[in-house]
Design a protein around this motif. Structure first.
Motif, PDB file in Angstrom:
ATOM      1  N   THR A 150       0.831  -1.190   0.000  1.00 12.62           N
ATOM      2  CA  THR A 150       0.000   0.000   0.000  1.00 12.62           C
ATOM      3  C   THR A 150       0.872   1.249   0.000  1.00 12.62           C
ATOM      4  N   ALA A 151       0.496   2.239  -0.812  1.00 12.75           N
ATOM      5  CA  ALA A 151       1.260   3.486  -0.870  1.00 12.75           C
ATOM      6  C   ALA A 151       1.255   4.168   0.483  1.00 12.75           C
ATOM      7  N   ARG A 152       2.365   4.737   0.847  1.00 11.39           N
ATOM      8  CA  ARG A 152       2.461   5.435   2.123  1.00 11.39           C
ATOM      9  C   ARG A 152       1.767   6.789   2.064  1.00 11.39           C
ATOM     10  N   ILE A 153       1.266   7.217   3.210  1.00 12.13           N
ATOM     11  CA  ILE A 153       0.693   8.557   3.345  1.00 12.13           C
ATOM     12  C   ILE A 153       1.840   9.503   3.641  1.00 12.13           C
ATOM     13  N   ARG A 154       2.056  10.470   2.763  1.00 10.87           N
ATOM     14  CA  ARG A 154       3.159  11.418   2.894  1.00 10.87           C
ATOM     15  C   ARG A 154       2.700  12.603   3.743  1.00 10.87           C
ATOM     16  N   ILE A 155       3.511  12.944   4.744  1.00  4.57           N
ATOM     17  CA  ILE A 155       3.106  13.913   5.765  1.00  4.57           C
ATOM     18  C   ILE A 155       4.149  15.013   5.919  1.00  4.57           C
ATOM     19  N   VAL A 156       3.681  16.242   6.063  1.00  4.18           N
ATOM     20  CA  VAL A 156       4.520  17.370   6.465  1.00  4.18           C
ATOM     21  C   VAL A 156       4.081  17.802   7.860  1.00  4.18           C
ATOM     22  N   LEU A 157       5.049  18.058   8.747  1.00  2.00           N
ATOM     23  CA  LEU A 157       4.772  18.493  10.110  1.00  2.00           C
ATOM     24  C   LEU A 157       5.118  19.973  10.249  1.00  2.00           C
ATOM     25  N   ALA A 158       4.235  20.748  10.847  1.00  2.00           N
ATOM     26  CA  ALA A 158       4.504  22.167  11.087  1.00  2.00           C
ATOM     27  C   ALA A 158       4.237  22.489  12.550  1.00  2.00           C
ATOM     28  N   ASP A 159       5.306  22.826  13.282  1.00  2.00           N
ATOM     29  CA  ASP A 159       5.196  23.174  14.702  1.00  2.00           C
ATOM     30  C   ASP A 159       6.424  23.998  15.068  1.00  2.00           C
ATOM     31  N   ASP A 160       6.241  25.055  15.848  1.00  2.00           N
ATOM     32  CA  ASP A 160       7.376  25.919  16.174  1.00  2.00           C
ATOM     33  C   ASP A 160       8.264  25.359  17.278  1.00  2.00           C
ATOM     34  N   GLN A 161       7.843  24.276  17.930  1.00  2.00           N
ATOM     35  CA  GLN A 161       8.652  23.672  18.983  1.00  2.00           C
ATOM     36  C   GLN A 161       9.423  22.474  18.427  1.00  2.00           C
ATOM     37  N   ALA A 162      10.746  22.578  18.458  1.00  2.00           N
ATOM     38  CA  ALA A 162      11.589  21.536  17.861  1.00  2.00           C
ATOM     39  C   ALA A 162      11.340  20.167  18.496  1.00  2.00           C
ATOM     40  N   ILE A 163      11.144  20.134  19.805  1.00  2.00           N
ATOM     41  CA  ILE A 163      10.969  18.849  20.471  1.00  2.00           C
ATOM     42  C   ILE A 163       9.674  18.169  20.028  1.00  2.00           C
ATOM     43  N   ILE A 164       8.652  18.978  19.738  1.00  2.00           N
ATOM     44  CA  ILE A 164       7.391  18.425  19.248  1.00  2.00           C
ATOM     45  C   ILE A 164       7.572  17.888  17.831  1.00  2.00           C
ATOM     46  N   ARG A 165       8.214  18.679  16.974  1.00  2.00           N
ATOM     47  CA  ARG A 165       8.447  18.236  15.594  1.00  2.00           C
ATOM     48  C   ARG A 165       9.240  16.945  15.558  1.00  2.00           C
ATOM     49  N   ASP A 172       2.592   2.694   7.210  1.00  2.00           N
ATOM     50  CA  ASP A 172       2.044   3.354   6.026  1.00  2.00           C
ATOM     51  C   ASP A 172       2.203   4.874   6.057  1.00  2.00           C
ATOM     52  N   PHE A 173       3.066   5.394   6.941  1.00  2.00           N
ATOM     53  CA  PHE A 173       3.323   6.829   7.013  1.00  2.00           C
ATOM     54  C   PHE A 173       4.757   7.151   6.586  1.00  2.00           C
ATOM     55  N   GLU A 174       4.932   8.339   6.016  1.00  2.00           N
ATOM     56  CA  GLU A 174       6.269   8.831   5.684  1.00  2.00           C
ATOM     57  C   GLU A 174       6.290  10.345   5.874  1.00  2.00           C
ATOM     58  N   VAL A 175       7.075  10.806   6.836  1.00  2.00           N
ATOM     59  CA  VAL A 175       7.229  12.240   7.047  1.00  2.00           C
ATOM     60  C   VAL A 175       8.241  12.750   6.028  1.00  2.00           C
ATOM     61  N   VAL A 176       7.791  13.645   5.144  1.00  2.00           N
ATOM     62  CA  VAL A 176       8.649  14.112   4.047  1.00  2.00           C
ATOM     63  C   VAL A 176       9.266  15.474   4.325  1.00  2.00           C
ATOM     64  N   GLY A 177       8.920  16.084   5.467  1.00  2.00           N
ATOM     65  CA  GLY A 177       9.517  17.363   5.805  1.00  2.00           C
ATOM     66  C   GLY A 177       8.881  17.964   7.033  1.00  2.00           C
ATOM     67  N   GLY A 181       9.726  14.740  17.941  1.00  2.00           N
ATOM     68  CA  GLY A 181       9.006  13.611  18.545  1.00  2.00           C
ATOM     69  C   GLY A 181       7.956  13.055  17.609  1.00  2.00           C
ATOM     70  N   LEU A 182       7.184  13.938  16.981  1.00  2.00           N
ATOM     71  CA  LEU A 182       6.160  13.484  16.038  1.00  2.00           C
ATOM     72  C   LEU A 182       6.786  12.784  14.831  1.00  2.00           C
ATOM     73  N   GLU A 183       7.877  13.337  14.333  1.00  2.00           N
ATOM     74  CA  GLU A 183       8.541  12.724  13.179  1.00  2.00           C
ATOM     75  C   GLU A 183       8.992  11.304  13.508  1.00  2.00           C
ATOM     76  N   THR A 184       9.568  11.137  14.681  1.00  2.00           N
ATOM     77  CA  THR A 184      10.026   9.806  15.091  1.00  2.00           C
ATOM     78  C   THR A 184       8.863   8.836  15.223  1.00  2.00           C
ATOM     79  N   VAL A 185       7.810   9.275  15.892  1.00  2.00           N
ATOM     80  CA  VAL A 185       6.652   8.416  16.126  1.00  2.00           C
ATOM     81  C   VAL A 185       5.959   8.041  14.820  1.00  2.00           C
ATOM     82  N   LEU A 186       5.736   9.019  13.949  1.00  2.00           N
ATOM     83  CA  LEU A 186       4.985   8.761  12.723  1.00  2.00           C
ATOM     84  C   LEU A 186       5.783   7.930  11.723  1.00  2.00           C
ATOM     85  N   ASN A 187       7.098   8.093  11.700  1.00  2.00           N
ATOM     86  CA  ASN A 187       7.905   7.293  10.783  1.00  2.00           C
ATOM     87  C   ASN A 187       7.984   5.827  11.201  1.00  2.00           C
TER      88      ASN A 187
END
Length: 245
Positions: free
Chosen positions: A2-17, A29-34, A19-25
């Motif tokens: 199944t094709a992965r869902i490509r995701i961009v994360l936008a948050d001004d807090q580096a620790i949130i970005r 079926d998820f891929e954080v692309v930026g 953390g979310l990138e690590t969890v979602l990757n």
């Protein structure tokens, strides 16, 4: 595969970005692309990457999340915006929905709820966390002097409630099918039932179960509701129900 869902994360807090990138990757079926640290950076990144989903914080520098969402909706409409923020007050929710957000979660959402919401908006659905639905339903019944004055002067459509009867229905349950009849007289009785369930955050399958009809029938009614309200999806339909869209 199944094709992965490509995701961009936008948050001004580096620790949130981060953390979310690590969890979602870690989700198959998820891929954080930026990732982006402010709204302007997010708009540019989304325009370049054309992700399936943009996970958008609201309170960000340079360009806030609602303004960034509006830009994304206009410039990269194939990307579904899912708001993920600490704030769940009614002004923020309404601003995000009016800007075109497909869903709205607070940051206390669990990993499973977040993953389900990402898949939902990627599939063209709308999704809201339980606290957000509560705020939306409260806003639907909140007084709006401008709207109420306009409705009091509007001609009565035959076959709909009016005057004291309509006011009583609205006071009893502002999101009920009877209350919606006073505000949206163009909708049929069945369409009002469907709309009332949409305002409760129900999926097509859940609406079908509640009304004892097939999912295909529900889709027909949902499309009719959207057409009569002049909206394109559930998020806009809910914003319309607020009486301020």
């Amino acid at each position: 595969m199944t094709a992965r869902i490509r995701i961009v994360l936008a948050d001004d807090q580096a620790i949130i970005r981060e953390g979310l990138e690590t969890v979602l990757n870690l989700v198959e079926d998820f891929e954080v692309v930026g990732t982006a640290a402010d709204g302007a950076e997010a708009v540019a990144l989304i325009a370049a990457e054309h992700p399936d989903v943009a996970l958008m914080d609201l309170r960000m520098p340079v360009l806030d999340g609602a303004a960034a969402t509006r830009r994304v909706t206009e410039e990269t409409p194939e990307t579904a915006v899912l708001v993920l923020t600490t704030f769940a007050d009614d002004a923020d929710i309404v601003a995000a929905l009016r800007a075109g957000a497909r869903g709205y979660l607070t940051k206390d959402a669990g990993r499973a709820e977040l993953a389900a919401a990402i898949r939902a908006v990627a599939a063209g659905q709308s999704t809201f966390s339980a606290p957000v639905r509560d705020v939306l339903l409260g806003r639907i019944g909140a007084p709006d002097p401008a709207r109420d004055a306009a409705e009091s002067e509007a001609p009565v459509t035959p076959g709909t409630e009016s005057g004291v009867a309509a006011d009583a229905a609205a006071d009893a349950d502002p999101a009920s099918a009877n209350a919606l009849a006073a505000r949206f007289p163009a909708l049929t009785a069945r369409e009002r039932e469907v709309y009332a369930l949409i305002l409760q955050g129900r999926s097509n399958g859940e609406i079908a179960q509640a009304l004892y009809v097939g999912v295909a029938t529900v889709k027909t009614h949902v499309n009719a509701v959207f057409a009569k309200l002049g909206v394109r999806d559930r998020a806009q339909a809910i914003a319309k129900g607020l009486g301020r869209a």
